[in-house]
Design an enzyme around this catalytic site. Sequence first.
Site, PDB file in Angstrom:
ATOM      1  N   ARG A 234       0.839  -1.184   0.000  1.00 36.56           N
ATOM      2  CA  ARG A 234       0.000   0.000   0.000  1.00 36.56           C
ATOM      3  C   ARG A 234       0.882   1.245   0.000  1.00 36.56           C
ATOM      4  O   ARG A 234       1.898   1.302   0.684  1.00 36.56           O
ATOM      5  CB  ARG A 234      -0.939   0.019   1.221  1.00 36.56           C
ATOM      6  CG  ARG A 234      -2.101  -0.952   1.133  1.00 36.56           C
ATOM      7  CD  ARG A 234      -3.099  -0.541   0.056  1.00 36.56           C
ATOM      8  NE  ARG A 234      -4.271  -1.407   0.002  1.00 36.56           N
ATOM      9  CZ  ARG A 234      -4.381  -2.453  -0.791  1.00 36.56           C
ATOM     10  NH1 ARG A 234      -3.376  -2.778  -1.591  1.00 36.56           N
ATOM     11  NH2 ARG A 234      -5.499  -3.174  -0.794  1.00 36.56           N
ATOM     12  N   ASP A 258       4.854  -0.308  -6.817  1.00 38.01           N
ATOM     13  CA  ASP A 258       3.644  -0.679  -7.548  1.00 38.01           C
ATOM     14  C   ASP A 258       2.441   0.047  -6.956  1.00 38.01           C
ATOM     15  O   ASP A 258       1.336  -0.058  -7.476  1.00 38.01           O
ATOM     16  CB  ASP A 258       3.429  -2.196  -7.484  1.00 38.01           C
ATOM     17  CG  ASP A 258       2.248  -2.644  -8.322  1.00 38.01           C
ATOM     18  OD1 ASP A 258       2.220  -2.323  -9.523  1.00 38.01           O
ATOM     19  OD2 ASP A 258       1.333  -3.305  -7.778  1.00 38.01           O
ATOM     20  N   GLU A 263      -2.236   7.607  -5.323  1.00 42.86           N
ATOM     21  CA  GLU A 263      -2.515   6.924  -6.585  1.00 42.86           C
ATOM     22  C   GLU A 263      -3.961   7.020  -7.036  1.00 42.86           C
ATOM     23  O   GLU A 263      -4.264   6.815  -8.215  1.00 42.86           O
ATOM     24  CB  GLU A 263      -2.120   5.448  -6.487  1.00 42.86           C
ATOM     25  CG  GLU A 263      -2.998   4.616  -5.568  1.00 42.86           C
ATOM     26  CD  GLU A 263      -2.608   3.146  -5.579  1.00 42.86           C
ATOM     27  OE1 GLU A 263      -3.471   2.329  -5.919  1.00 42.86           O
ATOM     28  OE2 GLU A 263      -1.458   2.819  -5.256  1.00 42.86           O
ATOM     29  N   HIS A 295      -0.045  -0.333  -9.891  1.00 42.98           N
ATOM     30  CA  HIS A 295      -0.809  -1.228  -9.018  1.00 42.98           C
ATOM     31  C   HIS A 295      -1.255  -2.482  -9.784  1.00 42.98           C
ATOM     32  O   HIS A 295      -2.434  -2.837  -9.815  1.00 42.98           O
ATOM     33  CB  HIS A 295      -2.032  -0.513  -8.427  1.00 42.98           C
ATOM     34  CG  HIS A 295      -2.476  -1.068  -7.113  1.00 42.98           C
ATOM     35  ND1 HIS A 295      -2.817  -0.284  -6.030  1.00 42.98           N
ATOM     36  CD2 HIS A 295      -2.612  -2.345  -6.684  1.00 42.98           C
ATOM     37  CE1 HIS A 295      -3.167  -1.040  -5.019  1.00 42.98           C
ATOM     38  NE2 HIS A 295      -3.049  -2.308  -5.395  1.00 42.98           N
TER      39      HIS A 295
END
Length: 331
Positions: A234, A258, A263, A295
């Site tokens: 996260r 990622d 985001e 992600h």
Amino acid sequence: MKVAVFSAKPYDREYLNAANAAEGHQLKYFDDPLDAETVALAAGHDAVCIFVNDCANADVLEALTRGGTRLVALRCTGFNNVDLAAAERLGVKVVRVVDYSPNSVAEHAVAMLLAINRRIHRAYNRTRDSNFALDGLMGFDLYGKTVAVVGTGKIGRVFAKIMLGFGCTVLGYDKFPSPEFEALGARYAKPNEIGSSADIISLHCPLTPETYHIVNETSLARAKRGALLVNTSRGGLVDTEAVIEALKSGQLGGLALDVYEQEADVFFRDLSGTIIADDVLQRLVSFPNVIVTGHQAFFTQEAITTICQTTLRNLSEFEGGVPLTNEVKAS
């Protein structure tokens, strides 16, 4: 049961429809994320199905209940975007996907680690321009290096197993130690050992008030100079501004993300024809020793299939009035 599915991408629709063939729910898809502006779309639906960047805070949950929604079904493992206390107060049940494919996330973390260490992203761009020079592309052997795994649940253990296969020494940190982690041949770190010893740090813990900005100015200052950091968990685990300063000073040798703190306004969208207003993200991607993916660590056929099947079973359990296998409650 009538279900409003938010943040629905084409692949969500395809795999949810396939899983729903055995369950028979009425799925209504919305491209938009769930938030205060879109919550009215859920009116008249028994449940909403949401993803990692949808917002189910107290105001949204209150609006959902006024519209008749009684269930929030997360098609992901994390639930930091849901106000569980408000849900309990309002009588809204919350379910999630506890387990889908730990291999998908762990393997992506390894792929990102290999890419950032061996400068694969830079080599790829160079050779497309017929530049086959090796200057600036040197990495290091993973064999014999020390890897810290922060969060030793299912994903963390798969990642640890892979790194042990490379011949690494693997240290772990977790509030709840796992005998399975130690059975792999890894061990839990002593106080301050991760900072002084780890050549690579990979984050696999959930985002909670305790873990928010677990990577910060202080922890980065204690880290081994030149260490690589990988985050596939996260975005809020990492203080992005502190990481940028550590990259600029050379304290951090490389970064593979990622996930990203902010985001929600960027990921899962094609913004190639626009100017991204997020200056922090723009600074991050400007570093030659930083890789950012959108992600996608969970994004394998096996994982998506399991996520959708579990989500539909969660809906059916609620509709059938049976105990909810994957319910999330306020602690």
